[in-house]
Design an enzyme around this catalytic site. Sequence first.
Site: not given
Ligand code: BGC
Length: 837
Positions: A249
Amino acid sequence: MSYRQFGLLLCAGVALSTAFAQAPVPDSPAIEKRVDALMARLTLEDKISLIGGDEGMYIRAIPSIGLAHLRMSDGPVGVRTWGPSTAYTAGIALAASWDPALAERVGRGLGEDARARGVRFLLGPGVNIYRAPMNGRNFEYFGEDPYLAARITVGYIEGVQSQGVVATVKHFALNNQEYDRHGVSSDADERTMREIYLPAFEAAVREAHVGTVMNSYNPINGVHATQNAYLNQKVLKGDWGFDGILMSDWAATYDGVAAAKGGLDLEMPRAAFMNAKALMPAIEQGVLPVSVIDDKVRRILRTAIRFGFLDPSTEVGQFSRYNQQGIQTALDEAREGIVLVKNEGGLLPLDAKNIHTLAVIGPDAWPAVSGGGGSSTVTPYRAVSILQGLGAIPGVKVLYSPGLPSLDDLFNETRFTSAMDEGSENRGAIKQETFPNRDFTGTPSISYIDHIASWKPLVWSEDAGIKKSIRYTAAFTPDVDGKHLLVVAATASDAYSLKVGGKEVMTQVSRENQGPQTAEIVLKKGKLVVITLDYLPGAADPRISFGLRGVDELITPEAMQIATEADAAVVAVGYDAPVESEGFDRSYQLPFGQDALIEAVCRANEKTIVALTSGGEVETHNWIDIVSAFLLNWYPGQEGGTALAEIVFGARSPEGKLPITFGRSWEENPVHDNYFAPPIAPGEIPRVRYAEGVFLGYRYYTTRHKEPLYPFGFGLSYSRFAFSNLKIEAAKSGGSQSVNVSFDVENTGLRDAAEVAELYVGDPSAKIERPAEELKAFEKVRLKPGERQHVNLQLDRRSFAYWDVKSHGWRVDPGQFTIMVGDSSENLPLTGTITLP
Ligand code: BGC
């Protein structure tokens, strides 16, 4: 269709899209050979550079081998990152459709939207299990049941990947709350993980052949996901044979070498830790074999080849950014996902011939609330609000009022008097005492402010907040007698205690990013009370505000007037993106004033329908007994208003079924005592023990004979259905044992409608305690009045198994199993048994 089928179809000469005409057969030895050849052209530096993301949303380009910059986009409910796009319903609404074929259609729409924007990797679906109602991201996910979630997951991924776009299943694993999501360890035993929290991921890998998996932020059993070798190496890549890319993530990597060894293949959004500076010394010292880096690079290249990204002919293609088919899909999704849970006296559907005037009241009526907040927030080209949907019903006059002031209005309009400085120029101001420490001691610096307005930053200097404590003192003289609603909005890791007349009425301990909280207090007209707010900012830029108002003054007079005048009223309540979002948890209670609004409208109009916008369960006890009808809208995407209006006025029968258990109160939830991490000693990490084990949601309620408000799988229809003719037979499928279950479903009502036949299995003779029933198959049938359908469902051996911690594998204890079929986890009219060896 999975990418495997996709590739085979192409090879068979079926031209789905000329852009993919040259795509190789997935998994052919040719792919591995091609990977070998590319690997031979890369230096170790090239390889390390490839395992860290680029420019926030890309895999780095390596032009020398023809690898382009590979673009990603957030999902999971729309292609979010590159301008406006179709806003599909929230994941929880898709799960409420109980329709994997619809999930596949949604996936295809997302794939088309992605390709129209040059997106190669879609960051969805999100498949974390619904463990507690407050989790700020429940709306993105597929509910509490691993089997239902897995079916929706597989449909979704097959749809996305059929368009040559890589789906990313997230967040692996046990990311079941948003508060302190980087810090709190989710501590669950092996059986709980395998039976409840992992099956949707497993199905994504084994059945849908997902291209990418995203690690979550949190530690699991004390080890961060990105470096959790048990989950990443043993379970994901070992047991399930995942050979795609495991990405982090965004900023979920905490240690480069540990992540590299723990199974992470790609650090996003950039190589903050898994970079040459950290990895080269480990490689040189022999701590990190080069083969580990090679494996990561191979996975990236393999995926790129599989999806045709190294073939010049696979450029974006002919999709339009404005996806007309997507609009239809989003509408069907909203129609199938809305759940009717209460319909006293058959109030719904309303008949436009009798309902000449309809009051539409509430904060969620307009503008459209298509989705929740955070990285899933999509800006659609169009979005139909509840007000617009109902306003389009021919012959019905709609009267509208938001019903409540906005939070900012409430804060700005609260008029304080000042007890201690009566008569001075500070009269009416709030006294702000800032202490140079965290315990409100010593000599404070004193200032006066008008109001703590607009929830704006109050402390400006860099680290001021976290070193100080602030006491706000204000006095309030009520204009009216009786109940008043107090609201405090704080964010970040703030802690506070609010006292009225010396008595504590609200507290917040330091948990990351909580939303506004409310309390009801009773005050006497004209009698001044002193309000003190002791505030410990948790971040450098704390934001806090508070205000109050008499409950009777809260609801706008025009709302009461139209509620009284109209033939029926729809109250649109719930959350929206600023309060139900990624990054923080939401309250279990509805946002401020909404309980009072529902009560007031119900008192004024006995034909009141509550339409709730939320990611799941809320506190209902103040009003559930007095509302006539209750509809769960979830976050219904861009076409939600139309779908709701069709259901309210009977153009369609509701057909959604709860993908969660809707409890009577949070206190009765089996997770209640183990959702927030208990206090820790210095040096320890916060931990949440999943003490309820596998007895989550309906598994708890049915086994312990507790009655929820609305059970898992439940949802009303405007028609009626009967189940009959249950037959259970042992069979063989592909050499292994299976059980065939068949029965009839008949529409015995008067309307075209859909029913979900739900099949649960019980294992009363198991050697360990198992849930009384577990969903193992279902089928949605669409029937005309009087029509009957014979349904055949097949159960494989796994449907009867539990995770055995001794053998670390799935185990079936020979004996008699119960098969139960019906329309919810609590209404299973067909029951039979089968004995398995
Ligand atoms: C989230 C993800 C997301 C990523 C990119 C993170 O803060 O937890 O689900 O895909 O950001 O935006």
